[in-house]
Design an enzyme around this catalytic site. Structure first.
Site, PDB file in Angstrom:
ATOM      1  N   GLY A   1       0.862  -1.175   0.000  1.00  0.00           N
ATOM      2  CA  GLY A   1       0.000   0.000   0.000  1.00  0.00           C
ATOM      3  C   GLY A   1       0.899   1.227   0.000  1.00  0.00           C
ATOM      4  O   GLY A   1       1.843   1.314   0.807  1.00  0.00           O
ATOM      5  N   ALA A   2       0.607   2.177  -0.906  1.00  0.00           N
ATOM      6  CA  ALA A   2       1.553   3.269  -1.163  1.00  0.00           C
ATOM      7  C   ALA A   2       1.982   4.046   0.096  1.00  0.00           C
ATOM      8  O   ALA A   2       3.186   4.182   0.352  1.00  0.00           O
ATOM      9  CB  ALA A   2       0.966   4.211  -2.223  1.00  0.00           C
TER      10      ALA A   2
ATOM     11  N   ASP B   1      -1.545   4.665  -6.169  1.00  0.00           N
ATOM     12  CA  ASP B   1      -0.107   4.471  -5.964  1.00  0.00           C
ATOM     13  C   ASP B   1       0.710   5.626  -6.514  1.00  0.00           C
ATOM     14  O   ASP B   1       1.818   5.907  -6.036  1.00  0.00           O
ATOM     15  CB  ASP B   1       0.356   3.164  -6.594  1.00  0.00           C
ATOM     16  CG  ASP B   1      -0.050   2.015  -5.695  1.00  0.00           C
ATOM     17  OD1 ASP B   1      -1.220   1.591  -5.777  1.00  0.00           O
ATOM     18  OD2 ASP B   1       0.776   1.595  -4.866  1.00  0.00           O
TER      19      ASP B   1
ATOM     20  N   ASN C   1      -3.183   2.580  -9.932  1.00  0.00           N
ATOM     21  CA  ASN C   1      -3.616   1.860  -8.726  1.00  0.00           C
ATOM     22  C   ASN C   1      -3.645   0.376  -9.080  1.00  0.00           C
ATOM     23  O   ASN C   1      -3.366  -0.029 -10.211  1.00  0.00           O
ATOM     24  CB  ASN C   1      -4.989   2.372  -8.254  1.00  0.00           C
ATOM     25  CG  ASN C   1      -5.350   1.843  -6.876  1.00  0.00           C
ATOM     26  OD1 ASN C   1      -4.552   1.921  -5.941  1.00  0.00           O
ATOM     27  ND2 ASN C   1      -6.529   1.273  -6.735  1.00  0.00           N
ATOM     28  N   LYS C   2      -3.997  -0.427  -8.106  1.00  0.00           N
ATOM     29  CA  LYS C   2      -3.984  -1.888  -8.259  1.00  0.00           C
ATOM     30  C   LYS C   2      -4.644  -2.337  -9.568  1.00  0.00           C
ATOM     31  O   LYS C   2      -5.690  -1.823  -9.948  1.00  0.00           O
ATOM     32  CB  LYS C   2      -4.705  -2.507  -7.049  1.00  0.00           C
ATOM     33  CG  LYS C   2      -4.818  -4.003  -7.025  1.00  0.00           C
ATOM     34  CD  LYS C   2      -3.513  -4.722  -7.203  1.00  0.00           C
ATOM     35  CE  LYS C   2      -2.425  -4.293  -6.247  1.00  0.00           C
ATOM     36  NZ  LYS C   2      -1.071  -4.753  -6.664  1.00  0.00           N
TER      37      LYS C   2
HETATM   38  O1  MRU Z   1       0.464  -4.133  -4.477  1.00  0.00           O
HETATM   39  P1  MRU Z   1      -0.110  -3.353  -3.327  1.00  0.00           P
HETATM   40  O2  MRU Z   1      -0.908  -4.192  -2.388  1.00  0.00           O
HETATM   41  O3  MRU Z   1       0.943  -2.522  -2.640  1.00  0.00           O
HETATM   42  O4  MRU Z   1      -1.123  -2.326  -4.016  1.00  0.00           O
HETATM   43  C1  MRU Z   1      -1.831  -1.448  -3.195  1.00  0.00           C
HETATM   44  C2  MRU Z   1      -2.777  -0.573  -3.933  1.00  0.00           C
HETATM   45  O5  MRU Z   1      -2.872  -0.603  -5.125  1.00  0.00           O
HETATM   46  C3  MRU Z   1      -3.531   0.429  -3.107  1.00  0.00           C
HETATM   47  O6  MRU Z   1      -4.800   0.643  -3.655  1.00  0.00           O
HETATM   48  C4  MRU Z   1      -2.767   1.762  -3.114  1.00  0.00           C
HETATM   49  O7  MRU Z   1      -1.440   1.562  -2.743  1.00  0.00           O
HETATM   50  C5  MRU Z   1      -3.383   2.754  -2.200  1.00  0.00           C
HETATM   51  S1  MRU Z   1      -3.191   2.330  -0.512  1.00  0.00           S
HETATM   52  C6  MRU Z   1      -3.854   3.561   0.438  1.00  0.00           C
END
Ligand code: MRU
Length: 354
Positions: free
Chosen positions: A51-52, A241, A251-252
């Site tokens: 998560g970012a 992200d 984002n994801k």
């Molecule tokens: O691969 P990850 O689990 O780090 O991906 C996380 C995401 O895509 C979240 O939606 C993003 O980081 C926002 S977290 C507040």
């Protein structure tokens, strides 16, 4: 700094970094203790912490840990050593810009205090990493308060991946907005996309929603279209992200699909993110580096094969949602509405002036 939900995503404790191992959730709540900055780098790479904003905090703490490990007593040499450490940390994951944002802040601190002794510099870095954690939680609460008004009594809100307390220092961004609406007393429901391949939605978002007592339903990613067509979703909110200057959002993987579906069904699609997730050096989303992870994350689930041996798999960890699909970006400075390129340009100017 333990949240009312009874867990810490990450904390600094006796000159060590302690983090909740998200690879083990929801089965086990196990904490990893890192006394070497390379262990934190590995934890970021293997998604023990993810998560970012949480990656940003972890990077800052890794840098502080690396600084403590530096044996030199000479300030210039310490600075060079610290830069090398930050370079290693910067390579942990490419997409979330919070990682480099946090490292730049730590490096700027060193550059501004070269007249201090080594021990003072190390202490400043430790304090700064803890400040980044504390500020992140406060910022999440601010943006959640700014965004909760978008959710009405009785709404069902869809979210993708995990953008909650686990993905941040605490409280959450997209899930923080949902949580703030719930804490205001609004009777809402959440639809959580399972989020293949790592299942952050199934494993982490539902875990958080259960702890918070917010009513929710887990769906497979490919069920969202059907539920939207049936009128069962009023709003979608996701995290980010990295956000380019024109408002395109990385984002994801799967987020872009949700945004396209939301537009087709005339459902507002919001992004919630702190300003540390904006990258004004990139004019558009196409320039955002997209992490490609090991194909085994797709061909296996928790070590068990779900595809024939030797099957090739493409595992893009993120996608980019064009700004035209976004109804607004919820930040600690309020909700930025379309036209995003123009309004983000104004935000940037404001930020530079203040
Ligand atoms: O691969 P990850 O689990 O780090 O991906 C996380 C995401 O895509 C979240 O939606 C993003 O980081 C926002 S977290 C507040």
């Amino acid at each position: 700094m333990t949240e009312i939900t009874g867990y810490d995503t990450i904390r600094w404790e006796h000159d060590k970094v302690v983090l909740l191992d998200q690879r083990r959730l929801p089965e086990k709540e196990l904490y990893l203790t890192c006394d070497d900055y390379r262990q934190v780098v590995e934890a970021i790479q293997t998604l023990a912490i993810r998560g970012a904003p949480a990656i940003g905090v972890a990077a800052a703490m890794a840098a502080a840990l690396g600084a403590l490990q530096s044996p030199t007593r000479q300030v210039q040499e310490f600075q060079r050593h610290f830069q090398d450490i930050c370079q290693v940390i910067a390579g942990a994951r490419p997409t979330a810009v919070n990682l480099t944002w946090a490292l730049k802040r730590m490096q700027a601190l060193v550059a501004a205090h070269l007249d201090q002794g080594i021990d003072e510099l190390k202490q400043l870095l430790v304090t700064e990493a803890q400040n980044i954690l504390r500020e992140d939680i406060a910022i999440n609460r601010q943006l959640a308060a700014a965004g909760q008004g978008l959710i009405q009594e009785g709404d069902t809100v869809l979210t993708h991946c995990n953008a909650g307390g686990l993905a941040t220092g605490g409280y959450g961004t997209a899930l923080g907005v949902i949580r703030a609406a719930w804490e205001k007393g609004k009777k809402i429901q959440v639809i959580a996309d399972e989020t293949r391949p790592i299942l952050q939605g199934a494993r982490l978002t539902t875990w958080e929603l259960m702890k918070l007592g917010i009513p929710h339903t887990l769906i497979t990613d490919n069920s969202a279209a059907c539920l939207m067509a049936q009128g069962k979703i009023q709003l979608a909110v996701v995290g980010a992200d990295r956000i380019a200057a024109n408002g395109d959002v990385a984002n994801k993987i799967g987020t872009y699909g949700v945004a396209v579906l939301a537009q087709y069904h005339k459902i507002p699609f919001y992004v919630a993110a702190p300003l540390s997730t904006f990258d004004f050096s990139l004019s558009e989303g196409r320039q955002i580096p997209i992490e490609e992870r090991d194909g085994r994350e797709v061909t296996q689930i928790q070590g068990l094969p779900i595809a024939p041996d030797g099957c090739r798999a493409l595992n893009l960890a993120f996608d980019v949602t064009p700004h035209g699909l976004i109804a607004g970006i919820i930040t600690e400075r309020g909700v930025i509405l379309p036209p995003l390129p123009k309004n983000l340009e104004d935000l940037r100017t404001n930020m530079e002036e203040s």
